[in-house]
Design a protein around this motif. Structure first.
Motif, PDB file in Angstrom:
ATOM      1  N   LEU A  73       0.831  -1.210   0.000  1.00 52.11           N
ATOM      2  CA  LEU A  73       0.000   0.000   0.000  1.00 52.11           C
ATOM      3  C   LEU A  73       0.863   1.257   0.000  1.00 52.11           C
ATOM      4  O   LEU A  73       0.562   2.237  -0.688  1.00 52.11           O
ATOM      5  CB  LEU A  73      -0.932  -0.007   1.209  1.00 52.11           C
ATOM      6  N   PHE A  74       1.979   1.228   0.769  1.00 56.40           N
ATOM      7  CA  PHE A  74       2.860   2.388   0.771  1.00 56.40           C
ATOM      8  C   PHE A  74       3.455   2.618  -0.608  1.00 56.40           C
ATOM      9  O   PHE A  74       3.517   3.765  -1.081  1.00 56.40           O
ATOM     10  CB  PHE A  74       3.981   2.196   1.796  1.00 56.40           C
ATOM     11  N   VAL A  75       3.884   1.552  -1.269  1.00 56.14           N
ATOM     12  CA  VAL A  75       4.469   1.731  -2.605  1.00 56.14           C
ATOM     13  C   VAL A  75       3.423   2.248  -3.576  1.00 56.14           C
ATOM     14  O   VAL A  75       3.716   3.094  -4.422  1.00 56.14           O
ATOM     15  CB  VAL A  75       5.114   0.422  -3.085  1.00 56.14           C
ATOM     16  N   ALA A 158      19.592  -4.292   0.815  1.00 56.87           N
ATOM     17  CA  ALA A 158      19.429  -4.028  -0.616  1.00 56.87           C
ATOM     18  C   ALA A 158      18.207  -3.159  -0.878  1.00 56.87           C
ATOM     19  O   ALA A 158      18.265  -2.237  -1.706  1.00 56.87           O
ATOM     20  CB  ALA A 158      19.315  -5.351  -1.366  1.00 56.87           C
ATOM     21  N   ALA A 159      17.110  -3.428  -0.150  1.00 56.38           N
ATOM     22  CA  ALA A 159      15.897  -2.643  -0.383  1.00 56.38           C
ATOM     23  C   ALA A 159      16.118  -1.186   0.003  1.00 56.38           C
ATOM     24  O   ALA A 159      15.716  -0.276  -0.727  1.00 56.38           O
ATOM     25  CB  ALA A 159      14.732  -3.237   0.411  1.00 56.38           C
ATOM     26  N   ILE A 160      16.812  -0.950   1.127  1.00 55.22           N
ATOM     27  CA  ILE A 160      17.072   0.434   1.531  1.00 55.22           C
ATOM     28  C   ILE A 160      17.974   1.120   0.509  1.00 55.22           C
ATOM     29  O   ILE A 160      17.721   2.252   0.082  1.00 55.22           O
ATOM     30  CB  ILE A 160      17.713   0.460   2.934  1.00 55.22           C
ATOM     31  N   TYR A 161      19.021   0.404   0.084  1.00 53.59           N
ATOM     32  CA  TYR A 161      19.969   0.965  -0.876  1.00 53.59           C
ATOM     33  C   TYR A 161      19.268   1.348  -2.176  1.00 53.59           C
ATOM     34  O   TYR A 161      19.470   2.448  -2.714  1.00 53.59           O
ATOM     35  CB  TYR A 161      21.071  -0.057  -1.134  1.00 53.59           C
ATOM     36  N   LEU A 162      18.398   0.435  -2.658  1.00 48.60           N
ATOM     37  CA  LEU A 162      17.701   0.714  -3.912  1.00 48.60           C
ATOM     38  C   LEU A 162      16.684   1.838  -3.745  1.00 48.60           C
ATOM     39  O   LEU A 162      16.545   2.697  -4.618  1.00 48.60           O
ATOM     40  CB  LEU A 162      16.998  -0.545  -4.413  1.00 48.60           C
ATOM     41  N   ALA A 163      15.987   1.853  -2.608  1.00 47.83           N
ATOM     42  CA  ALA A 163      14.949   2.866  -2.427  1.00 47.83           C
ATOM     43  C   ALA A 163      15.553   4.248  -2.262  1.00 47.83           C
ATOM     44  O   ALA A 163      14.936   5.243  -2.638  1.00 47.83           O
ATOM     45  CB  ALA A 163      14.083   2.520  -1.222  1.00 47.83           C
ATOM     46  N   ILE A 164      16.779   4.331  -1.705  1.00 53.12           N
ATOM     47  CA  ILE A 164      17.434   5.633  -1.602  1.00 53.12           C
ATOM     48  C   ILE A 164      17.750   6.174  -2.985  1.00 53.12           C
ATOM     49  O   ILE A 164      17.689   7.373  -3.225  1.00 53.12           O
ATOM     50  CB  ILE A 164      18.710   5.513  -0.752  1.00 53.12           C
ATOM     51  N   GLY A 165      18.052   5.315  -3.931  1.00 55.42           N
ATOM     52  CA  GLY A 165      18.259   5.816  -5.268  1.00 55.42           C
ATOM     53  C   GLY A 165      19.239   5.004  -6.079  1.00 55.42           C
ATOM     54  O   GLY A 165      19.458   5.302  -7.236  1.00 55.42           O
ATOM     55  N   GLY A 166      19.829   3.994  -5.503  1.00 52.28           N
ATOM     56  CA  GLY A 166      20.703   3.132  -6.282  1.00 52.28           C
ATOM     57  C   GLY A 166      22.011   3.818  -6.613  1.00 52.28           C
ATOM     58  O   GLY A 166      22.354   4.853  -6.048  1.00 52.28           O
TER      59      GLY A 166
ATOM     60  N   VAL B  82      10.555  -1.298  -8.038  1.00 51.96           N
ATOM     61  CA  VAL B  82       9.424  -0.561  -8.618  1.00 51.96           C
ATOM     62  C   VAL B  82       9.580   0.930  -8.351  1.00 51.96           C
ATOM     63  O   VAL B  82       9.378   1.761  -9.251  1.00 51.96           O
ATOM     64  CB  VAL B  82       8.091  -1.092  -8.052  1.00 51.96           C
ATOM     65  N   LEU B  83       9.963   1.267  -7.106  1.00 52.16           N
ATOM     66  CA  LEU B  83      10.160   2.683  -6.789  1.00 52.16           C
ATOM     67  C   LEU B  83      11.246   3.291  -7.672  1.00 52.16           C
ATOM     68  O   LEU B  83      11.099   4.401  -8.198  1.00 52.16           O
ATOM     69  CB  LEU B  83      10.569   2.825  -5.325  1.00 52.16           C
ATOM     70  N   LEU B  84      12.342   2.541  -7.846  1.00 51.22           N
ATOM     71  CA  LEU B  84      13.457   3.033  -8.665  1.00 51.22           C
ATOM     72  C   LEU B  84      13.014   3.257 -10.108  1.00 51.22           C
ATOM     73  O   LEU B  84      13.300   4.295 -10.716  1.00 51.22           O
ATOM     74  CB  LEU B  84      14.582   2.000  -8.604  1.00 51.22           C
ATOM     75  N   LEU B  85      12.256   2.273 -10.636  1.00 51.53           N
ATOM     76  CA  LEU B  85      11.757   2.392 -12.005  1.00 51.53           C
ATOM     77  C   LEU B  85      10.802   3.565 -12.130  1.00 51.53           C
ATOM     78  O   LEU B  85      10.825   4.294 -13.119  1.00 51.53           O
ATOM     79  CB  LEU B  85      11.023   1.109 -12.392  1.00 51.53           C
ATOM     80  N   PHE B  86       9.954   3.734 -11.113  1.00 52.56           N
ATOM     81  CA  PHE B  86       8.961   4.806 -11.183  1.00 52.56           C
ATOM     82  C   PHE B  86       9.646   6.168 -11.235  1.00 52.56           C
ATOM     83  O   PHE B  86       9.198   7.084 -11.921  1.00 52.56           O
ATOM     84  CB  PHE B  86       8.034   4.734  -9.967  1.00 52.56           C
ATOM     85  N   ARG B  87      10.781   6.314 -10.539  1.00 52.89           N
ATOM     86  CA  ARG B  87      11.475   7.596 -10.578  1.00 52.89           C
ATOM     87  C   ARG B  87      12.036   7.874 -11.966  1.00 52.89           C
ATOM     88  O   ARG B  87      12.145   9.030 -12.374  1.00 52.89           O
ATOM     89  CB  ARG B  87      12.613   7.586  -9.569  1.00 52.89           C
ATOM     90  N   GLN B  88      12.403   6.825 -12.702  1.00 61.90           N
ATOM     91  CA  GLN B  88      12.992   7.057 -14.021  1.00 61.90           C
ATOM     92  C   GLN B  88      11.944   7.198 -15.103  1.00 61.90           C
ATOM     93  O   GLN B  88      12.053   8.051 -15.970  1.00 61.90           O
ATOM     94  CB  GLN B  88      13.924   5.905 -14.371  1.00 61.90           C
ATOM     95  N   VAL B  89      10.898   6.348 -15.075  1.00 65.68           N
ATOM     96  CA  VAL B  89       9.955   6.298 -16.192  1.00 65.68           C
ATOM     97  C   VAL B  89       8.644   6.994 -15.858  1.00 65.68           C
ATOM     98  O   VAL B  89       7.850   7.271 -16.736  1.00 65.68           O
ATOM     99  CB  VAL B  89       9.722   4.829 -16.612  1.00 65.68           C
ATOM    100  N   LYS B  90       8.380   7.279 -14.576  1.00 68.26           N
ATOM    101  CA  LYS B  90       7.175   7.978 -14.128  1.00 68.26           C
ATOM    102  C   LYS B  90       5.898   7.202 -14.381  1.00 68.26           C
ATOM    103  O   LYS B  90       4.838   7.787 -14.596  1.00 68.26           O
ATOM    104  CB  LYS B  90       7.037   9.362 -14.799  1.00 68.26           C
TER     105      LYS B  90
END
Lengths: 173, 102
Positions: A73-75, A158-166, B82-90
């Motif tokens: 739901l948050f995502v 990994a999830a935190i790292y990716l969610a911060i921006g990779g 998904v969040l990462l993709l959403f930031r790039q492709v909107k």
């Protein structure tokens, strides 16, 4: 009497589970779809209780009904875009339906023709079950338990790292 | 009359619902949820076998809990992607993810 009760409960829980699954497929609103998914998960927890697996049922409610649903739901809230919710996009429903139906018929055929599926006794007693579960988990499967813990930690990092921006954002900042 | 067969067929139905959803849905979050439904169907199978097959067997339940652990890892990393993709492709619709086309 016990058998009748078990049958009624099983069909009730199976109906709840399949209701959730089918309405998950049919709903056009993503929040509704997630709520139907939650109904399906709670039905599965009931199935686990009928099978005398209370610990698995509780884990199901806690992990799926609590954590994963809230995470999803948050995502969903973080990914709201200007694009209207449900554009009709090209989907190949016929092929997907045929594939699923074929797989279902294959499984039903295999289950129906095999002999082991006719058993009807549930062996486990009720009282010592969770105690047994803990003993077996921490004696026979201790290594697997530790590996699962490391896997969870790695997934968390990994999830935190990716969610911060990779990698990109880190290089810029 | 509830036999092992009933549980296996219920699991098969749920698995096929999940498969159909994973193939038909166009929102990437709903595809992830469909995969979770399939994993849950597998869990029903494992717990049912554990209850019906052996007199003292609890291994199926332990396996089911490990499946849940892996599913939780999978959904966590999947949603971060998904969040990462959403930031790039909107967008979250997979038809728009065409960056890998030549």
């Amino acid at each position: 009497m016990d058998n009748i009760l078990e049958g009624i409960l099983f069909y009730l829980m199976a109906a709840i589970t399949l209701f959730g699954g089918i309405f998950f497929l049919r709903s056009n609103n993503i929040i509704h779809a997630i709520l139907y998914f939650l109904i399906s998960l709670l039905g599965i927890a009931g199935i686990f209780l009928i099978l005398k697996a209370p610990f698995v049922a509780l884990t199901q409610i806690l992990v799926y009904g609590g954590a994963i649903t809230v995470l999803i739901l948050f995502v969903v809230m973080l990914t709201i875009s200007d694009v209207p919710e449900m554009i009709i996009l090209k989907t190949n429903k016929l092929v997907a339906g045929l594939l699923s139906a074929l797989l279902f018929m294959l499984i039903t055929f295999i289950v129906g023709t095999s002999g082991f599926a006719q058993k009807r006794e549930i062996f486990l007693g009720r009282e010592t079950l969770t105690k047994n579960f803990g003993q077996v988990m921490f004696q026979d499967y201790l290594l697997a338990f530790e590996i699962a813990a490391i896997l969870l930690l790695a997934a968390l990092v990994a999830a935190i790292y990716l969610a911060i921006g990779g990698p990109d954002e880190k290089a810029e900042g | 009359m509830v036999t092992l067969q009933s549980y296996l067929i219920l699991a098969a139905m749920l698995f096929c619902i999940g498969l159909y959803g994973a193939l038909v849905k166009r929102n990437i979050i709903l595809i992830l949820i469909s995969i979770e439904l399939m994993l849950n169907a597998i869990n029903i199978n494992l717990v049912a076998f554990s209850a019906f097959v052996g007199p003292i067997s609890i291994k199926g339940q332990i396996f089911a809990v490990f499946v849940m652990v892996v599913a939780a890892c999978e959904i966590g990393i999947g949603l971060a992607l998904v969040l990462l993709l959403f930031r790039q492709v909107k967008t979250v619709f997979i038809d728009k993810y065409t960056d890998l086309k030549g």
